[in-house]
Every structure is written in C-alpha cells, then in structure tokens.
Design an enzyme around this catalytic site. Sequence first.
Site, mmCIF file in Angstrom:
data_model
loop_
_atom_site.group_PDB
_atom_site.id
_atom_site.type_symbol
_atom_site.label_atom_id
_atom_site.label_comp_id
_atom_site.label_asym_id
_atom_site.label_seq_id
_atom_site.Cartn_x
_atom_site.Cartn_y
_atom_site.Cartn_z
ATOM 1 N N ALA A 6 0.825 -1.209 0.000
ATOM 2 C CA ALA A 6 0.000 0.000 0.000
ATOM 3 C C ALA A 6 0.857 1.255 0.000
ATOM 4 C CB ALA A 6 -0.930 -0.011 1.220
ATOM 5 N N ASP B 232 9.813 2.690 0.833
ATOM 6 C CA ASP B 232 8.658 2.504 -0.059
ATOM 7 C C ASP B 232 8.378 3.769 -0.867
ATOM 8 O OD1 ASP B 232 8.268 -0.097 0.894
ATOM 9 O OD2 ASP B 232 7.057 0.618 2.566
#
Length: 297
Positions: A42, A245
């Site tokens: 995510a 990320d």
Amino acid sequence: MTHIAVLGSTNMDLVTYVGKAPQRGETVTGREFRTIPGGKGANQAIAAARAGATVSMIGAVGNDAFGARLRDTLEHSGVDTDFLRTVEGPSGTAHIVVDDEGGNAIVVIPGANGTVDHLSPGDEGVIATADALLLQLEIPLAAVVAGAQAARRHGIRTVLTPSPVQPLPPELLAAVDLLVPNEYEAVTLTGRTDPREAAATLLDLVPEVVVTLGATGCLYLTRGAEPLVVPAPRVRAVDSTGAGDTFVGTLAVALAEEKPVREALSWAATAAAISVQREGASASMPYRPEIEAQYSS
C-alpha cells in the site's frame, strides 16, 4: 498517464514514538501512539499515485475496521482498489517503535495478507496493462512468484523490494528486472558486508540493482556499466518508516516516464528525504508538486 500495478500487502501501522527504543526485558514510557495506514504494498502504491501515476492495488484486507480504513486511504490517495479483496478475519498489522533519531523497529502480523497466495481472476489482466509491477515480500512467496512471472509473460518491468528479507528462489529472480534492497537486505542476501560487493553479487542474478543506503543515498548497478552513486538530500529525520517505499514507488514512476537513471534516482531520493521529515509511512509521502519543488531547488 503512467500505470503502475502493485501486488502486495496492506497493513495498519500501530506506531509508538519513544525517546529511545527499549532493550529486551526493558519497559520505557512512550510519548505518542498513532494508527496509520501502511504495509509495503500500500505504501508503494500511494507513493506512486502521489508521484503522478495511475495505480492499481492487488491484495487483500480483512472485514474489520482496519480493512475499511485501509481501503478508504488508498482510494483517497487515488489508488484503484477494484482488485483489493476483502476476506474474513483481521487485516494485517505492523507494530512499530520509532525513536527520537527517526529509527524504527517493526513486527508485522500478516492477517489478510496471508490469504494472497495466488493470482485471482483479473489480476494478470491488470498486470498486463501496467508500465511496471511493484512487488515486496509481505505476502506469501507463491503469489510474488506468480505475479513476477505474469509480468514477464507480458513484457512488463518488474521491481522487487526483498523485504522482509528471505532467500529468493531462482524462478523469482529469473522474472525480476530491478531489485531494490536496502543495505541490510543486500548484505543478508549475499553475505557480503560491503554494499558495492553485495550489489555486484546481486547483479549476477538480476539485470539491475539499486541498494538504498539511508541518509547516504543509493548505489545503482546495471550490467556493462560503471556503478552509479546518487547522494540523498541532507535533512533531519523525524521518522524513517516508509522512506524506502516512498523511494521505490517514486522511482518506478520516474523510470516508467523514461527519465534518465541518475535523474530518476535523484528524484526518488528527494521524495524519500521529504517523507522522513514527517511522521508516519503513507501519511508522510509527498505529492508530485512537492517533489518537483524540492528537486529543482
């Protein structure tokens, strides 16, 4: 517009902020606790969407309050959740301790992510329409391999973040175009303590490698060329959770837009530097205008 597909995890981050992380057997008093939507999959999806891509998220959440909030957060960040399944049981969680130097320690409980052990109907079709597929290792390895092989069948660039670090099977490595470990992961995968040696060893297994080096920047290697070192902007870190990320999601967008490699790496490093100056993972990720403003300055 660039299309990025992400096959990976969604977790609710349960974050405790402390002056100094406790040692084994030690109890300390924290200063704050927050629940922040996250998960490596995510996070990378949100980073790519905020960097300007159309993003499709493939994975699963539980039928609990965390699952509803995770889906809502992705959708509000512009991520397509049509292929994010809802399953019986709890969503994944990550239990994170962040110290005053911005360092963190994390325990991940897979929850619904553990059910993503194969590609479901329609998943390969989404991958086939993407400019790149982003993979991590917070879902069962069988699904990661299946996703990478689907991308290879359709000629889609595959970017793998080998975290949490574990041995990578040959069939996965054969379908990976770009491997993006951090320094610890590169050392663990290769047994080499020097980042350059570790990256060179990994380059025998995949065509391109980026080893992220935290505040130092990153090291890029591709076959037949000299290594490239790209420094990171100097900033004061508040919380490094999600910085890797942010880097990967933003880098995937830059490469899909065919930015030169050095520029793409520097652009991604700028995004990561912005993120570490804020608390949380997905909450800290910058939007494209912020990245452009900092990168040009």
